[in-house]
Design a protein around this motif. Structure first.
Motif, mmCIF file in Angstrom:
data_model
loop_
_atom_site.group_PDB
_atom_site.id
_atom_site.type_symbol
_atom_site.label_atom_id
_atom_site.label_comp_id
_atom_site.label_asym_id
_atom_site.label_seq_id
_atom_site.Cartn_x
_atom_site.Cartn_y
_atom_site.Cartn_z
ATOM 1 N N ALA A 152 0.815 -1.216 0.000
ATOM 2 C CA ALA A 152 0.000 0.000 0.000
ATOM 3 C C ALA A 152 0.851 1.269 0.000
ATOM 4 C CB ALA A 152 -0.940 0.005 1.204
ATOM 5 N N THR A 153 2.095 1.180 0.459
ATOM 6 C CA THR A 153 2.976 2.359 0.446
ATOM 7 C C THR A 153 3.431 2.712 -0.961
ATOM 8 O OG1 THR A 153 5.076 1.142 0.679
ATOM 9 C CG2 THR A 153 3.857 1.679 2.717
ATOM 10 N N GLY A 154 3.349 1.756 -1.879
ATOM 11 C CA GLY A 154 3.797 1.982 -3.248
ATOM 12 C C GLY A 154 5.269 1.698 -3.471
ATOM 13 N N GLU A 155 6.045 1.552 -2.400
ATOM 14 C CA GLU A 155 7.491 1.363 -2.557
ATOM 15 C C GLU A 155 7.860 0.148 -3.407
ATOM 16 O OE1 GLU A 155 10.669 2.031 0.705
ATOM 17 O OE2 GLU A 155 10.460 -0.153 0.598
ATOM 18 N N PRO A 156 7.242 -1.011 -3.175
ATOM 19 C CA PRO A 156 7.684 -2.193 -3.941
ATOM 20 C C PRO A 156 7.327 -2.161 -5.418
ATOM 21 C CG PRO A 156 5.839 -2.744 -2.522
ATOM 22 C CD PRO A 156 6.253 -1.357 -2.147
ATOM 23 N N LEU A 157 6.536 -1.191 -5.848
ATOM 24 C CA LEU A 157 6.141 -1.135 -7.255
ATOM 25 C C LEU A 157 7.228 -0.564 -8.152
ATOM 26 C CD1 LEU A 157 2.478 0.177 -6.894
ATOM 27 C CD2 LEU A 157 3.291 -2.184 -6.968
#
Length: 211
Positions: A152-157
């Motif tokens: 949900a943080t977007g970091e792994p995308l």
């Protein structure tokens, strides 16, 4: 003064160089990565990242004569499968459910083009050197709730393998075998070795020294 050009848009790679006292120029390549891999055919992950790093450095080098140009690329290998950046949040979550409690191999290719006037071969072409850093990464046995919160943080995308070791994802990495800088995306010891092959010391690139 020797100038290093980083052929990458990665903030982590730029931060790694800066932490090592190096302030590079940044020039993002326009390489079509899927096309490069299609042209290469079936190659091992460690070779694939090297080919992509080479393509990026070669794409940027003509616009930066008189410099050293560094291209990099990273991929996570898990059970023989190559994992680049996830396509979306659902894929990132699926990746983490497959990776948790297990270990993968993070490959980072490095390619250095010596575009200095005295760095050319007898035919006048820039001399190039490259190598791949491989580090074993041990992942924590994270919960579904932790995976959902992380995705949900977007970091792994935005990163190969859907994780970082120098950000929020660092809490989910139990340990590494090898150079942890390679997991970030740029191995400083390997860069030093490549520079030495072109008779350049890493200290010659230091500009961001502590006051």
């Amino acid at each position: 003064m020797t100038t290093l050009v980083l052929a990458s848009a990665s903030p982590a790679r730029l931060a790694t160089l800066r932490s090592a006292g190096i302030e590079p120029r940044v020039a993002v390549s326009a390489v079509d990565e899927p096309a490069v891999l299609r042209a290469a055919g079936a190659v091992p992950p460690a070779q694939a990242v090297l080919l992509l790093a080479q393509a990026k450095a070669r794409d940027v080098a003509p616009g930066h004569p008189g410099t050293l140009v560094l291209g990099c690329d990273s991929m996570l290998e898990l059970d023989g499968e190559v994992l680049g950046k996830p396509a979306d949040a659902a894929e990132a979550a699926d990746r983490w459910r497959a990776m948790r409690g297990r270990s993968g191999r993070l490959h980072t290719g490095h390619w250095l083009v010596d575009a200095r006037d005295d760095g050319r071969d007898v035919g006048g072409e820039p001399v190039e050197v490259g190598a791949t850093s491989t580090t074993v990464v041990h992942f924590a046995d994270v919960t579904d709730a932790e995976i959902d919160a992380y995705v949900a943080t977007g970091e792994p995308l935005w990163v190969a393998g859907a994780f970082t070791i120098d950000g929020l994802g660092g809490s989910f990495v139990r340990g590494v075998e090898g150079d942890h800088h390679g997991v970030v995306g740029l191995s400083l010891p390997l860069l030093r070795d490549l520079l030495a092959r072109r008779d350049v010391t890493v200290t010659a690139l230091w500009t961001l020294l502590p006051s």
